[in-house]
Motif scaffolding. Structure first.
Motif, PDB file in Angstrom:
ATOM      1  N   ALA A   9      -0.055   9.828 -36.745  1.00 47.34           N
ATOM      2  CA  ALA A   9      -0.042   8.663 -35.858  1.00 47.34           C
ATOM      3  C   ALA A   9      -0.175   7.371 -36.659  1.00 47.34           C
ATOM      4  CB  ALA A   9      -1.154   8.771 -34.821  1.00 47.34           C
ATOM      5  N   ALA A  10      -1.049   7.353 -37.667  1.00 48.54           N
ATOM      6  CA  ALA A  10      -1.218   6.161 -38.498  1.00 48.54           C
ATOM      7  C   ALA A  10       0.076   5.831 -39.244  1.00 48.54           C
ATOM      8  CB  ALA A  10      -2.361   6.359 -39.485  1.00 48.54           C
ATOM      9  N   LEU A  11       0.748   6.857 -39.764  1.00 45.39           N
ATOM     10  CA  LEU A  11       2.027   6.637 -40.453  1.00 45.39           C
ATOM     11  C   LEU A  11       3.064   6.057 -39.495  1.00 45.39           C
ATOM     12  CD1 LEU A  11       2.147   9.923 -42.552  1.00 45.39           C
ATOM     13  CD2 LEU A  11       1.973   7.606 -43.479  1.00 45.39           C
ATOM     14  N   ALA A  12       3.154   6.618 -38.301  1.00 40.86           N
ATOM     15  CA  ALA A  12       4.129   6.142 -37.313  1.00 40.86           C
ATOM     16  C   ALA A  12       3.816   4.709 -36.885  1.00 40.86           C
ATOM     17  CB  ALA A  12       4.146   7.071 -36.107  1.00 40.86           C
ATOM     18  N   ALA A  13       2.546   4.413 -36.670  1.00 41.66           N
ATOM     19  CA  ALA A  13       2.151   3.067 -36.249  1.00 41.66           C
ATOM     20  C   ALA A  13       2.444   2.045 -37.344  1.00 41.66           C
ATOM     21  CB  ALA A  13       0.670   3.046 -35.877  1.00 41.66           C
ATOM     22  N   CYS A  14       2.126   2.388 -38.566  1.00 42.86           N
ATOM     23  CA  CYS A  14       2.381   1.490 -39.682  1.00 42.86           C
ATOM     24  C   CYS A  14       3.881   1.220 -39.818  1.00 42.86           C
ATOM     25  CB  CYS A  14       1.799   2.080 -40.963  1.00 42.86           C
ATOM     26  SG  CYS A  14       1.737   0.910 -42.347  1.00 42.86           S
ATOM     27  N   ASP A  15       4.683   2.280 -39.767  1.00 43.95           N
ATOM     28  CA  ASP A  15       6.145   2.109 -39.835  1.00 43.95           C
ATOM     29  C   ASP A  15       6.648   1.227 -38.692  1.00 43.95           C
ATOM     30  OD1 ASP A  15       6.820   3.463 -42.185  1.00 43.95           O
ATOM     31  OD2 ASP A  15       6.994   5.401 -41.162  1.00 43.95           O
ATOM     32  N   ALA A  16       6.144   1.438 -37.492  1.00 42.07           N
ATOM     33  CA  ALA A  16       6.594   0.656 -36.332  1.00 42.07           C
ATOM     34  C   ALA A  16       6.288  -0.831 -36.517  1.00 42.07           C
ATOM     35  CB  ALA A  16       5.952   1.184 -35.058  1.00 42.07           C
ATOM     36  N   VAL A  18       5.728  -2.578 -39.475  1.00 40.25           N
ATOM     37  CA  VAL A  18       6.506  -3.234 -40.533  1.00 40.25           C
ATOM     38  C   VAL A  18       8.004  -3.257 -40.214  1.00 40.25           C
ATOM     39  CG1 VAL A  18       4.751  -2.815 -42.292  1.00 40.25           C
ATOM     40  CG2 VAL A  18       6.634  -1.180 -42.021  1.00 40.25           C
ATOM     41  N   ASP A  19       8.477  -2.287 -39.441  1.00 37.62           N
ATOM     42  CA  ASP A  19       9.895  -2.299 -39.057  1.00 37.62           C
ATOM     43  C   ASP A  19      10.228  -3.485 -38.156  1.00 37.62           C
ATOM     44  OD1 ASP A  19      10.327  -0.063 -40.589  1.00 37.62           O
ATOM     45  OD2 ASP A  19      10.521   1.320 -38.889  1.00 37.62           O
ATOM     46  N   LEU A  20       9.246  -4.015 -37.446  1.00 35.68           N
ATOM     47  CA  LEU A  20       9.473  -5.210 -36.622  1.00 35.68           C
ATOM     48  C   LEU A  20       9.880  -6.408 -37.473  1.00 35.68           C
ATOM     49  CD1 LEU A  20       6.539  -4.963 -34.063  1.00 35.68           C
ATOM     50  CD2 LEU A  20       8.989  -4.671 -33.594  1.00 35.68           C
ATOM     51  N   CYS A  21       9.502  -6.410 -38.748  1.00 33.18           N
ATOM     52  CA  CYS A  21       9.880  -7.512 -39.641  1.00 33.18           C
ATOM     53  C   CYS A  21      11.392  -7.575 -39.843  1.00 33.18           C
ATOM     54  CB  CYS A  21       9.182  -7.370 -40.992  1.00 33.18           C
ATOM     55  SG  CYS A  21       7.382  -7.465 -40.884  1.00 33.18           S
ATOM     56  N   ASP A  22      12.072  -6.452 -39.698  1.00 30.55           N
ATOM     57  CA  ASP A  22      13.517  -6.394 -39.931  1.00 30.55           C
ATOM     58  C   ASP A  22      14.331  -6.618 -38.665  1.00 30.55           C
ATOM     59  OD1 ASP A  22      13.188  -5.817 -42.692  1.00 30.55           O
ATOM     60  OD2 ASP A  22      12.763  -3.726 -42.188  1.00 30.55           O
ATOM     61  N   THR A  23      13.679  -6.858 -37.536  1.00 30.46           N
ATOM     62  CA  THR A  23      14.429  -7.070 -36.300  1.00 30.46           C
ATOM     63  C   THR A  23      14.974  -8.495 -36.252  1.00 30.46           C
ATOM     64  OG1 THR A  23      12.454  -7.706 -35.059  1.00 30.46           O
ATOM     65  CG2 THR A  23      13.075  -5.371 -35.021  1.00 30.46           C
ATOM     66  N   GLY A  24      16.070  -8.659 -35.532  1.00 31.32           N
ATOM     67  CA  GLY A  24      16.682  -9.962 -35.378  1.00 31.32           C
ATOM     68  C   GLY A  24      17.988 -10.062 -36.144  1.00 31.32           C
ATOM     69  N   THR A  25      18.714 -11.120 -35.872  1.00 31.44           N
ATOM     70  CA  THR A  25      20.029 -11.295 -36.489  1.00 31.44           C
ATOM     71  C   THR A  25      20.259 -12.698 -37.037  1.00 31.44           C
ATOM     72  OG1 THR A  25      20.954 -11.872 -34.325  1.00 31.44           O
ATOM     73  CG2 THR A  25      21.092  -9.555 -35.000  1.00 31.44           C
ATOM     74  N   THR A  26      19.334 -13.612 -36.826  1.00 31.57           N
ATOM     75  CA  THR A  26      19.527 -15.001 -37.241  1.00 31.57           C
ATOM     76  C   THR A  26      19.570 -15.143 -38.757  1.00 31.57           C
ATOM     77  OG1 THR A  26      18.397 -15.741 -35.250  1.00 31.57           O
ATOM     78  CG2 THR A  26      18.639 -17.352 -37.003  1.00 31.57           C
ATOM     79  N   ASP A  27      18.651 -14.495 -39.453  1.00 28.84           N
ATOM     80  CA  ASP A  27      18.576 -14.558 -40.912  1.00 28.84           C
ATOM     81  C   ASP A  27      18.883 -13.194 -41.508  1.00 28.84           C
ATOM     82  OD1 ASP A  27      17.735 -17.224 -40.733  1.00 28.84           O
ATOM     83  OD2 ASP A  27      15.618 -16.680 -40.773  1.00 28.84           O
ATOM     84  N   ALA A  28      19.175 -13.194 -42.791  1.00 24.39           N
ATOM     85  CA  ALA A  28      19.487 -11.939 -43.486  1.00 24.39           C
ATOM     86  C   ALA A  28      18.238 -11.122 -43.785  1.00 24.39           C
ATOM     87  CB  ALA A  28      20.236 -12.234 -44.789  1.00 24.39           C
ATOM     88  N   GLN A  29      17.066 -11.755 -43.793  1.00 20.99           N
ATOM     89  CA  GLN A  29      15.835 -11.059 -44.141  1.00 20.99           C
ATOM     90  C   GLN A  29      14.638 -11.744 -43.486  1.00 20.99           C
ATOM     91  OE1 GLN A  29      17.565 -12.865 -46.788  1.00 20.99           O
ATOM     92  NE2 GLN A  29      16.317 -14.563 -46.039  1.00 20.99           N
ATOM     93  N   ALA A  30      13.506 -11.061 -43.520  1.00 22.89           N
ATOM     94  CA  ALA A  30      12.235 -11.629 -43.048  1.00 22.89           C
ATOM     95  C   ALA A  30      11.725 -12.622 -44.091  1.00 22.89           C
ATOM     96  CB  ALA A  30      11.218 -10.510 -42.841  1.00 22.89           C
ATOM     97  N   ASN A  99      10.005 -12.374 -38.619  1.00 24.13           N
ATOM     98  CA  ASN A  99      11.140 -11.451 -38.630  1.00 24.13           C
ATOM     99  C   ASN A  99      12.436 -12.235 -38.837  1.00 24.13           C
ATOM    100  OD1 ASN A  99      11.972 -12.494 -36.127  1.00 24.13           O
ATOM    101  ND2 ASN A  99      11.329 -10.700 -34.976  1.00 24.13           N
ATOM    102  N   ARG A 100      13.566 -11.549 -38.760  1.00 23.82           N
ATOM    103  CA  ARG A 100      14.858 -12.168 -39.042  1.00 23.82           C
ATOM    104  C   ARG A 100      15.267 -13.208 -37.994  1.00 23.82           C
ATOM    105  NH1 ARG A 100      18.810  -7.459 -39.937  1.00 23.82           N
ATOM    106  NH2 ARG A 100      20.222  -9.221 -40.139  1.00 23.82           N
ATOM    107  N   ASP A 101      14.575 -13.248 -36.848  1.00 22.59           N
ATOM    108  CA  ASP A 101      14.793 -14.285 -35.838  1.00 22.59           C
ATOM    109  C   ASP A 101      13.687 -15.336 -35.883  1.00 22.59           C
ATOM    110  OD1 ASP A 101      17.218 -13.414 -34.837  1.00 22.59           O
ATOM    111  OD2 ASP A 101      16.319 -12.216 -33.246  1.00 22.59           O
ATOM    112  N   ASN A 102      12.899 -15.323 -36.951  1.00 25.27           N
ATOM    113  CA  ASN A 102      11.824 -16.299 -37.177  1.00 25.27           C
ATOM    114  C   ASN A 102      10.704 -16.225 -36.151  1.00 25.27           C
ATOM    115  OD1 ASN A 102      12.953 -17.557 -39.581  1.00 25.27           O
ATOM    116  ND2 ASN A 102      14.577 -18.204 -38.197  1.00 25.27           N
ATOM    117  N   THR A 103      10.439 -15.024 -35.652  1.00 21.72           N
ATOM    118  CA  THR A 103       9.310 -14.769 -34.771  1.00 21.72           C
ATOM    119  C   THR A 103       8.180 -14.157 -35.592  1.00 21.72           C
ATOM    120  OG1 THR A 103      10.790 -14.376 -32.893  1.00 21.72           O
ATOM    121  CG2 THR A 103       8.545 -13.502 -32.723  1.00 21.72           C
ATOM    122  N   ALA A 104       6.985 -14.698 -35.457  1.00 18.93           N
ATOM    123  CA  ALA A 104       5.839 -14.193 -36.220  1.00 18.93           C
ATOM    124  C   ALA A 104       5.490 -12.770 -35.799  1.00 18.93           C
ATOM    125  CB  ALA A 104       4.639 -15.109 -36.026  1.00 18.93           C
ATOM    126  N   VAL A 105       5.324 -11.897 -36.794  1.00 21.85           N
ATOM    127  CA  VAL A 105       5.002 -10.489 -36.556  1.00 21.85           C
ATOM    128  C   VAL A 105       3.613 -10.154 -37.104  1.00 21.85           C
ATOM    129  CG1 VAL A 105       5.686  -8.108 -37.083  1.00 21.85           C
ATOM    130  CG2 VAL A 105       7.441  -9.837 -36.636  1.00 21.85           C
TER     131      VAL A 105
END
Length: 144
Positions: A9-16, A18-30, A99-105
């Motif tokens: 569960a800790a591994l899944a939560a951690c992945d979930a 940090v993966d939010l940092c890669d969401t969005g399409t405005t920028d190429a990266q977080a 994230n890639r849409d400039n939303t704080a995660v």
């Protein structure tokens, strides 16, 4: 009784998280943005008079897969590009990962090396035009 979660569960939560940092399409990266001023109550709190001192680009993906750090799960950031021209002068007090849409995660405190803060810099005093470097960054999800 103390609440605890399994390692899986800790591994899944951690992945979930940090993966939010890669969401969005405005920028190429977080991005990691370092600020001076009062630290907001939480990452969802709007910014006010805080000043952007530096902005560093993360890789895409921003983090690798979470690993077992017995007893926690830890995700390590991929390469982070230095900010070779810091935005302003001030004392770094906190950072946000946008994230890639400039939303704080993610938000955390900034301190000098050895401070125990979430992000440690060799100096929290940042000058305009200076290089700001982050050599490593991890996000940890505790099991207990």
């Amino acid at each position: 009784m103390t609440l605890s979660i399994s390692n899986v569960a800790a591994l899944a939560a951690c992945d979930a998280i940090v993966d939010l940092c890669d969401t969005g399409t405005t920028d190429a990266q977080a991005n990691i943005v370092i600020y001076s001023g009062s630290v907001p109550a939480n990452v969802d709190t709007a910014l006010g008079a805080q000043v952007v001192l530096a902005e560093l680009e993360m890789s895409n993906p921003a983090f690798g897969a979470a690993a077992d750090a017995a007893p926690n799960a830890t995700a390590t950031a991929s390469a982070i590009t230095d900010d070779t021209t810091a935005n302003a002068m001030g004392t770094a007090s906190f950072f946000r990962i946008l994230n890639r849409d400039n939303t704080a995660v993610i938000q955390g405190a900034v301190g000098a090396t050895g401070s125990g803060d979430e992000l440690e810099l060799n100096s929290t005093s940042i000058q305009p035009g200076a290089t700001v470097e982050i050599t490593s960054l991890t996000v940890t999800m505790p099991e207990a």
